[in-house]
Design an enzyme around this catalytic site. Structure first.
Site, PDB file in Angstrom:
ATOM      1  N   THR A 106       1.475  -4.180   4.463  1.00 22.36           N
ATOM      2  CA  THR A 106       1.267  -4.461   5.881  1.00 22.36           C
ATOM      3  C   THR A 106       0.683  -5.843   6.177  1.00 22.36           C
ATOM      4  O   THR A 106       0.815  -6.338   7.297  1.00 22.36           O
ATOM      5  CB  THR A 106       0.350  -3.395   6.512  1.00 22.36           C
ATOM      6  OG1 THR A 106      -0.903  -3.363   5.811  1.00 22.36           O
ATOM      7  CG2 THR A 106       1.000  -2.021   6.450  1.00 22.36           C
ATOM      8  N   ASP A 107       0.036  -6.480   5.213  1.00 23.29           N
ATOM      9  CA  ASP A 107      -0.638  -7.757   5.500  1.00 23.29           C
ATOM     10  C   ASP A 107       0.329  -8.832   5.984  1.00 23.29           C
ATOM     11  O   ASP A 107      -0.004  -9.626   6.865  1.00 23.29           O
ATOM     12  CB  ASP A 107      -1.381  -8.262   4.258  1.00 23.29           C
ATOM     13  CG  ASP A 107      -2.678  -7.511   4.006  1.00 23.29           C
ATOM     14  OD1 ASP A 107      -3.056  -6.679   4.857  1.00 23.29           O
ATOM     15  OD2 ASP A 107      -3.315  -7.750   2.960  1.00 23.29           O
ATOM     16  N   SER A 160       1.606  -7.355  -0.499  1.00 27.74           N
ATOM     17  CA  SER A 160       2.180  -8.272   0.491  1.00 27.74           C
ATOM     18  C   SER A 160       1.532  -9.655   0.526  1.00 27.74           C
ATOM     19  O   SER A 160       2.201 -10.623   0.897  1.00 27.74           O
ATOM     20  CB  SER A 160       2.198  -7.631   1.878  1.00 27.74           C
ATOM     21  OG  SER A 160       0.912  -7.313   2.323  1.00 27.74           O
ATOM     22  N   THR A 203       0.818  -1.211   0.000  1.00 27.33           N
ATOM     23  CA  THR A 203       0.000   0.000   0.000  1.00 27.33           C
ATOM     24  C   THR A 203       0.853   1.263   0.000  1.00 27.33           C
ATOM     25  O   THR A 203       0.484   2.277  -0.597  1.00 27.33           O
ATOM     26  CB  THR A 203      -0.939   0.018   1.225  1.00 27.33           C
ATOM     27  OG1 THR A 203      -1.792  -1.128   1.165  1.00 27.33           O
ATOM     28  CG2 THR A 203      -1.797   1.269   1.259  1.00 27.33           C
TER      29      THR A 203
END
Length: 321
Positions: A88-89, A55, A12
């Protein structure tokens, strides 16, 4: 001025909201590359793009590539720290993989964003600047891999994503951050008390993860063995228990020499061999199940994967867990 290796991997932090569809998608050009000049006042930046992946697309193969890339630059370039931008995942998983496999004293910091670059209140550039500040700090040395977002500094071992969209999503349940950034100040208020490193060269084994639930059937667990998985991680109930329906297949799996690691599906507390009923932790540990204390399921899976790819898997399992 410190020299910082800045590695972009996508996520992101490098995406934009599409003007017509409203979907968040990878930009034609990484917007962080455009903003590079704003970073020059913080450090001497050596900037590369390892890959540009959301991610969820990142696997241990890409994590190993990052490890090898960092090793290469440490050997051939005079760098003082490393910053990695990441979606971030799975950020916490990449951070923990690197924490277990990269043997260095210099700071390695991962950061990301919860809002894409052209959204109101975009947090990517700010988080990146904070991460560079941390990686440039002498106080960040010998603390393992760190995760920096939203003015907080967390260890790779303890941090996890706790909210799907909030900018303060990254937390370290029951431990908290080890420091913070305030304007130009990087402050650490405590440090990790141990670190174990296993610099593996390949990731060829397969490890699966199951969340245990009430009345869980044993067939999927058994199927993973039939499909050739080399290890299993269970997110057990409470302090480390499973339904009695799983006990026989767990024992069968262990008898075949396939390790099973147990964590709690609770995000506070640790797994322990307390209960003595069928499926309780006492019997599981006596049967040979390995209890991982303080790790969540996804990190325990990576730890077991790394151990199984080590030249001495049993020693590695004993050291990591």
């Amino acid at each position: 001025m410190k020299t910082i290796l800045l590695i972009h991997t996508g996520g992101t932090i490098s995406m934009q909201v599409h003007a017509e569809t409203g979907a968040v998608v990878p930009a034609d050009q990484n917007p962080l590359l455009i903003e590079a000049e704003k970073l020059r006042s913080l450090a001497n930046i050596v900037e590369i793009e390892a890959f540009n992946l959301p991610s969820p697309h990142i696997t241990p193969v890409e994590m190993l590539q990052l490890k090898q890339l960092i090793d290469q630059y440490i050997l051939t370039d005079d760098i003082d720290g490393v910053v990695i931008t990441h979606g971030t995942d799975t950020l916490e998983e990449t951070a923990y993989f690197l924490d277990l496999t990269v043997d260095t004293e210099i700071p390695i910091v991962l950061t990301g964003a919860m809002r894409s670059s052209n959204e109101i209140g975009a947090d990517g550039l700010y988080n990146l600047m904070s991460a560079i500040q941390v990686a440039s700090s002498d106080h960040a040395k010998m603390k393992g891999v760190l995760v920096v977002l939203n003015d907080e500094i967390h260890t790779a071992e303890n941090v996890t994503k706790t909210h799907t969209s909030n900018v303060s999503t990254f937390q370290s349940p029951q431990y908290g951050p080890i420091g913070f950034i305030s304007k130009s100040v990087v402050h650490f208020h405590h440090s990790p008390n141990h670190r174990i490193i296993f610099p593996i060269e390949h990731v060829e084994k397969k490890v699966t993860l199951f969340k245990v639930y009430a009345g869980m059937e044993p067939d999927l667990l058994k199927a993973s063995i039939d499909l050739g998985y080399d290890g299993i991680v269970l997110e057990g109930l409470g302090q480390g228990n499973v339904p009695p329906s799983l006990v026989s297949v767990i024992e069968e799996t262990l008898n075949k020499g396939i390790p099973i690691v147990l964590v709690s599906r609770c995000f506070n507390g640790i797994a322990q061999d307390v209960y003595g009923y069928k499926g309780g932790g006492k019997g599981l540990k006596d049967a040979g199940v390995v209890f991982a204390q303080g790790l969540n399921g996804q990190k325990a899976r990576l730890a077991l994967l790394i151990a199984l790819n080590h030249p001495d898997p049993q020693q590695a399992i004993e050291c990591i867990f």
